[in-house]
Design a protein around this motif. Structure first.
Motif, PDB file in Angstrom:
ATOM      1  N   PHE A 130      26.164  69.489  32.149  1.00  0.00           N
ATOM      2  CA  PHE A 130      27.757  69.066  31.757  1.00  0.00           C
ATOM      3  C   PHE A 130      28.214  67.458  31.690  1.00  0.00           C
ATOM      4  O   PHE A 130      27.426  66.778  32.239  1.00  0.00           O
ATOM      5  N   ASP A 131      28.818  66.771  31.196  1.00  0.00           N
ATOM      6  CA  ASP A 131      28.708  65.234  30.724  1.00  0.00           C
ATOM      7  C   ASP A 131      30.608  65.126  31.281  1.00  0.00           C
ATOM      8  O   ASP A 131      31.595  65.630  30.007  1.00  0.00           O
ATOM      9  N   ARG A 132      31.012  64.628  31.957  1.00  0.00           N
ATOM     10  CA  ARG A 132      32.511  64.545  32.947  1.00  0.00           C
ATOM     11  C   ARG A 132      32.724  63.444  33.652  1.00  0.00           C
ATOM     12  O   ARG A 132      32.283  62.930  34.475  1.00  0.00           O
ATOM     13  N   ASP A 133      33.358  62.833  32.723  1.00  0.00           N
ATOM     14  CA  ASP A 133      33.704  61.263  33.116  1.00  0.00           C
ATOM     15  C   ASP A 133      34.559  61.209  34.504  1.00  0.00           C
ATOM     16  O   ASP A 133      35.502  61.581  34.430  1.00  0.00           O
ATOM     17  N   GLY A 134      34.685  60.242  35.785  1.00  0.00           N
ATOM     18  CA  GLY A 134      35.305  60.202  36.642  1.00  0.00           C
ATOM     19  C   GLY A 134      36.601  59.184  36.102  1.00  0.00           C
ATOM     20  O   GLY A 134      36.637  58.932  34.577  1.00  0.00           O
TER      21      GLY A 134
END
Length: 291
Positions: free
Chosen positions: A131-135
């Motif tokens: 999973f790769d999600r930016d803040g």
């Protein structure tokens, strides 16, 4: 004495009860096991939280068997142990009406359990491998199923200052759990010092961990929920926060605590010393955001 870590808490299922720990591994997306799971609707995969379902606060998830299983408990219903499936059926999910990719569905038993306890058709999903999600914010970092940032930091001084104001107005003080912090700091000289910390280095026997400031934590209706009963218990603390913590730059929402990104992974422990890089003299004070 300086600033130290007073408490550490992770929240296995977003919106549900937390687990207090003496130490925690900190990865790119925050404390290990924090917001690894999320409850979503069956139509759009939209997340559910205490904003809509305050009863979630009284659901007690427990990570067991080294993270290979999750025990779910709530008053008035039989507990369920779910075998964690990191490769469960992919299900599209969203937070705040924004798609965040696919999550691993955790099966029918978990779905039925949450649906029965919370009174609507729901599914339990897990952050999938890779999973790769930016803040976002000053230091965006990476984030799992937390709202938008890896770690929430609050100081005891901030809570003490807030409660002094509440009591002066004739109200009852609120506990720290209303704010669902991951890290509580002790030893800060002033309330809301955490707003001014650009970098935090935690030094303990397990080696250093570093966080960098992302944004002040804007507050919604969740602090109105009694975290023991899952019932709304307002108007405090939001009523008092509104008298001195409104943020013009964020649609006049109230703020309490600071959100941070992980810039150096490691292990944190209660009692660790904290070294802060403060906002430089002459720079804008983030407690007074530009309008």
């Amino acid at each position: 004495m300086g600033i130290t870590v007073q408490a550490l808490t992770y929240y296995p299922v977003k919106g549900c009860a937390g687990t207090d720990v003496e130490s925690a591994r900190v990865g790119a997306m925050g404390l290990e096991h924090d917001r690894t799971f999320m409850v979503v609707d069956t139509v759009e995969g939209a997340f559910r939280s205490q904003r809509v379902l305050p009863a979630m606060a009284a659901v007690r998830p427990e990570v067991v068997d080294g993270g290979r299983a999750l025990r779910l408990s709530a008053d008035g219903t039989e507990s369920l142990v779910v075998a964690v499936d990191p490769e469960g059926e992919p299900r599209p999910v969203s937070l705040f009406d924004k798609p965040v990719g696919h999550a691993a569905d955790q099966g029918e038993e978990a779905a039925e359990w949450f649906s029965d306890v919370l009174g609507e058709k729901l599914r339990l999903v897990r952050v999938p491998d890779g999973f790769d999600r930016d803040g976002w914010g000053e230091t965006p970092g990476k984030v799992g199923f937390a709202d938008a940032h890896a770690v929430l930091v609050v100081s005891q001084a901030s809570l003490d200052g807030l409660n002094a104001r509440i009591e002066a107005a004739g109200g009852k003080p609120v506990p720290m759990d209303r704010f669902r912090a991951n890290i509580v700091l002790d030893g800060c000289a002033q309330p809301h010092d955490e707003d001014l910390m650009r970098r935090l280095e935690f030094k303990g026997v397990a080696g250093p961990v570093e966080l960098a400031h992302s944004v002040r934590a804007m507050r919604c209706a969740v602090p109105l929920v009694d975290q023991r009963t899952g019932l709304r218990a307002g108007p405090e603390p939001v009523r008092t926060l509104a008298t001195y913590r409104r943020e013009p730059a964020y649609d006049n929402k109230v703020s309490f605590g600071a959100k941070a990104a992980v810039v150096r992974e490691g292990t944190l422990a209660v009692g660790d010393a904290v070294f802060a890089e403060w906002y430089e003299n002459g720079a804008p004070d983030p407690r007074r955001p530009a309008s």
